[in-house]
Design an enzyme around this catalytic site. Structure first.
Site, mmCIF file in Angstrom:
data_model
loop_
_atom_site.group_PDB
_atom_site.id
_atom_site.type_symbol
_atom_site.label_atom_id
_atom_site.label_comp_id
_atom_site.label_asym_id
_atom_site.label_seq_id
_atom_site.Cartn_x
_atom_site.Cartn_y
_atom_site.Cartn_z
ATOM 1 N N HIS C 202 0.904 -1.179 0.252
ATOM 2 C CA HIS C 202 -0.049 -0.011 -0.014
ATOM 3 C C HIS C 202 0.909 1.165 0.048
ATOM 4 C CE1 HIS C 202 -3.615 2.328 0.334
ATOM 5 N NE2 HIS C 202 -3.043 3.211 1.478
ATOM 6 N N GLY C 211 -6.904 3.395 1.693
ATOM 7 C CA GLY C 211 -7.935 3.357 0.477
ATOM 8 C C GLY C 211 -7.182 4.160 -0.736
ATOM 9 N N LEU C 237 -10.233 -3.418 4.494
ATOM 10 C CA LEU C 237 -9.455 -2.707 3.639
ATOM 11 C C LEU C 237 -7.710 -1.986 4.294
ATOM 12 C CD1 LEU C 237 -8.667 -1.742 0.621
ATOM 13 C CD2 LEU C 237 -10.107 0.440 1.085
ATOM 14 N N ASP C 238 -6.726 -2.567 3.722
ATOM 15 C CA ASP C 238 -5.596 -1.904 4.249
ATOM 16 C C ASP C 238 -5.465 -1.967 5.754
ATOM 17 O OD1 ASP C 238 -4.968 -1.167 1.573
ATOM 18 O OD2 ASP C 238 -6.069 0.852 2.037
ATOM 19 N N ALA C 239 -6.010 -3.299 6.441
ATOM 20 C CA ALA C 239 -6.030 -3.227 7.951
ATOM 21 C C ALA C 239 -5.389 -4.474 8.013
ATOM 22 C CB ALA C 239 -7.326 -3.114 8.348
#
Lengths: 294, 294, 294, 294
Positions: C202, C211, C237-239
């Site tokens: 990311h 995001g 998401l992205d966690a």
């Protein structure tokens, strides 16, 4: 962090020996036999030298006997690991002692005093010794005795001054003799006398810019990063085993005085980290290199 | 980033001269007079040397005449700034050219080829020249001609090989001759011939570990950070003006081969940054130091 | 680095269990009993969760039986460490397999292909799958099959495309599914299906700027450092658990496009490091956190 | 660095306005006309907002009139640059004043006091105000008055305490109100009253981990770097314009208390850098972003 409160107290075993299969098993089985709880464990097999290093931090309250007996019992394990084996057991319940040598620049001393006051340094600062009087007030404001040992201009005549420093230091039997921008080259006999305990902060990224005026040298060479190095003091100037280093970015707009100012921020923190690791028995020296279980 | 598309096109003025009041006013008034729009401006007064440096990036579409006339007109301003004044005007609309010299290690070349393909490098790579054949396929897969110039084992006999390299390079009249882990020491005459255009990536944090096998030297010295240095090539080995440097942390667990591997990540990016700045006329050399308007 | 050459071959044991005294002794005595040589050992006792983690890299040539028997024998040790114990033994002699998912941005793929060619990545790249055709030529130039799976504009209709991606991925039974700037949010069922194997890069320092368009978000917020994060993909998401992060300094002069360009240098290296550690069984996941024996 | 000694004295002009051709020429011609010597010059054209920023540091001894007349004369130039133009001229010969707000944690205060004593901070610390008594002795040991303003437990009842803080601060008319781990959220009216002068150090890499216990949040999220942010205080919590940020690497072995300890080293230096730049008029705020001519 490290205190005499029984539940935090740790016995820290450090060991270096020739590598061979079964060492970790021998050590950890020894600890497991009496129900010792390992809080931190570090291992390193150096493939280039064939040497093995370990650091075991054992919860003191899980050891059903005293530190002396722990050492006594471990001696048998260590003896089986070969004649070159070096090891120590450090009791974190005994507060360690440091003596700080300074000259005129106070930023490292100020930083160490602040960390000591805040309980962040795992040692008490027993005394500050300076070849100038500039930092006497700073030490005394923190309740630390300051000793002034003037140094003659002629390096050839500094022997007696170094003898006096040695005497002042040795009466505290310190775990660390910290050269916090002391700016004097220790004579060989002091390097040997304090071997493994004298720690210097050099204001360059060694091996670049050994010796005097490293920021000036850095400016002239036009480097884009400046640094600081915390190392054990040995007879060869700025060539002792390195404990910690760090750098900060500079650019063409930074003159020598800007480098001096910015470099202080690196010197402070590199010295503090290196000293902390030394005091917590995290640094094992092997030849000119260090193993740091940080 | 830099292309012939008129609206992005820039005329980049770089200048170095003895400092005195009024220089910036003279230059910017000159630009303002014809309505030139300054997109980026960098200034540096070096208090230690008394020298002044500037870089002005002027939007080409706001200049009501061509780059040749711009140079012609500016010459009068420059003349008034004293006989030691050095200046250039670079037209970003002319794509710059680079030639890359390599040996066996391909990581820097691979990285440069990727950046060139992605349009991220403000230059075309005209040719790759190698003293070994290992990287021929890599260059050719990107459609770049590869020239093999074998080097004799005896350094004393390498003159003709260097002549051949020179000839191959010079026919492209490149803005940058990139030594991307070329591993050969350029003879003095080539250093002079390509002065200010030959860029080397050295795999250490200079001035530490000059010369051969720097990671090996770093391992032996036990440093805690390793680095890379992008510099202009001069006759004195690894002593040319530094454009960019960076470091990465290592520890006792990293052997020489680990340093070699991790060092590559630094070499790649330090070379790419330094080369980019050179190609965008961001680097002004003064003696052994550089001013980098990054 | 990791190959089938017998002398480099390692059996890598990773284990996580509830902490209690004697675990290290049990494991290392087990290894010592058959004369196994431990080349690297990492231990971590997490005081906050009461969990214990270890990674042991055993020289394969010192194990007098095969990896299957090693697993069989170790099962008894593991069983005694409690029902929550999780462990694996990985044979470094078996080359690992990766599949890479991409979109239009090629810098991460280019970097991975270069590392794979140089033998630096401890895996073969079996296939590249893209929702656009842009990177087909790049993959094929390295002899890697490229599969194009077009994605419909409407996110609600992407189910069949994801099914096709899954099928293409699964036939390689990969050790790592690498989202190298894939730019598509994996549906929950795929996150679960590839749990612990799907790795994303990311382009921000998470948890900042989750995001879309993180560099744009970073510009608007005016941060002074931008970063990249390599993490396991989970349904949120992205966690997912973070494997590696790094940052690079920016300043007011850097617009969004400058951040995009400079960020690529961080993305590449953060992904490469994270992927390498994953492939070498250096990453143990516990809840939302990772233990990385790097 | 900044003192009343005439030869070091500088008049520092900072200006922000809508960008258009000729601004630099107008400003520098103005300075050149009276023979002013520019020691440092920074320019920034923000292509995304169309705004122009500059900082000019003029050697005071080369200005043939006083700072008031300099302001008077420059006003005409500024008026021509449009109605939105904001500018200031700061006389470095006037020592700046800071007031420091603290709670119980002393590391930032200790650091600032050390820098002030060493003449490294371009300001005098006029007073320290604490909502606890813990740091009274530290301030007083440096000869700085300490004011204790106890805060009620109920946030709703803290209005009078904030009024008292405001009164104590305002009587020094400080150039900087430094929240050195003050741990209290300033009410909106104070944020507005001290707008552009109140500077906070937040112990995370913003925008990650806004609000309370950021190191705890960082531990839970499992990040691999922790940071600190120096920013102007605005009504929205931890959302003011960022002046400076930095990070330090952590790993799985670092618990919350280790992060707290290591984070202090970053907090100290990030606050010191940000404060220095603010005091030297190096920071220009535009919306939520800052231009820092460091």
């Amino acid at each position: 962090m490290v205190s005499a409160v029984s539940d935090d107290r740790r016995y820290v075993l450090t060991l270096g020996c020739l590598d061979r299969p079964g060492i970790i098993a021998a050590i950890t089985s020894f600890i497991a036999e009496f129900g010792g709880s390992i809080l931190e464990a570090g291992y390193h097999s150096d493939l280039e030298t064939g040497w093995f290093f370990t650091r075991q931090s054992i919860k003191a309250s899980t050891v059903p006997f005293g530190v002396e007996e722990l050492r006594e019992r471990f001696r048998q394990i260590a003896d089986e690991l070969g004649p070159d084996t070096e090891w120590q057991v450090h009791d974190s319940g005994l507060r360690r002692r440091a003596v700080v040598l300074v000259s005129k620049e106070g930023h490292c001393l100020h930083d160490l005093l602040g960390r000591a006051s805040a309980g962040e340094l795992p040692a008490t600062i027993e005394a500050v010794i300076g070849n100038h009087l500039d930092l006497a007030a700073m030490a005394e404001a923190h309740g630390i005795p300051f000793h002034h040992v003037p140094f003659p201009k002629d390096p050839a005549e500094r022997g007696p001054a170094f003898d006096q420093v040695r005497e002042l230091v040795d009466k505290h039997d310190p775990d660390a003799v910290v050269l916090a921008r002391f700016m004097q080259v220790l004579p060989e006999r002091l390097c040997e006398h304090w071997a493994g305990r004298a720690i210097n902060i050099h204001h360059s990224f060694l091996p670049s810019f050994v010796g005097a005026r490293p920021y000036h040298q850095a400016f002239v060479r036009g480097v884009k990063l400046i640094g600081a190095t915390c190392h054990y003091v040995t007879a060869e100037l700025d060539a002792g085993p390195i404990i910690e280093q760090d750098v900060i970015r500079v650019d063409h707009a930074d003159g020598v005085s800007d480098m001096v100012r910015q470099g202080r921020d690196i010197e402070r923190v590199v010295l503090a980290r290196g000293l902390r690791w030394h005091l917590e028995s995290r640094v094992l020296v092997h030849g000119k290199r260090t193993v740091v279980f940080s």
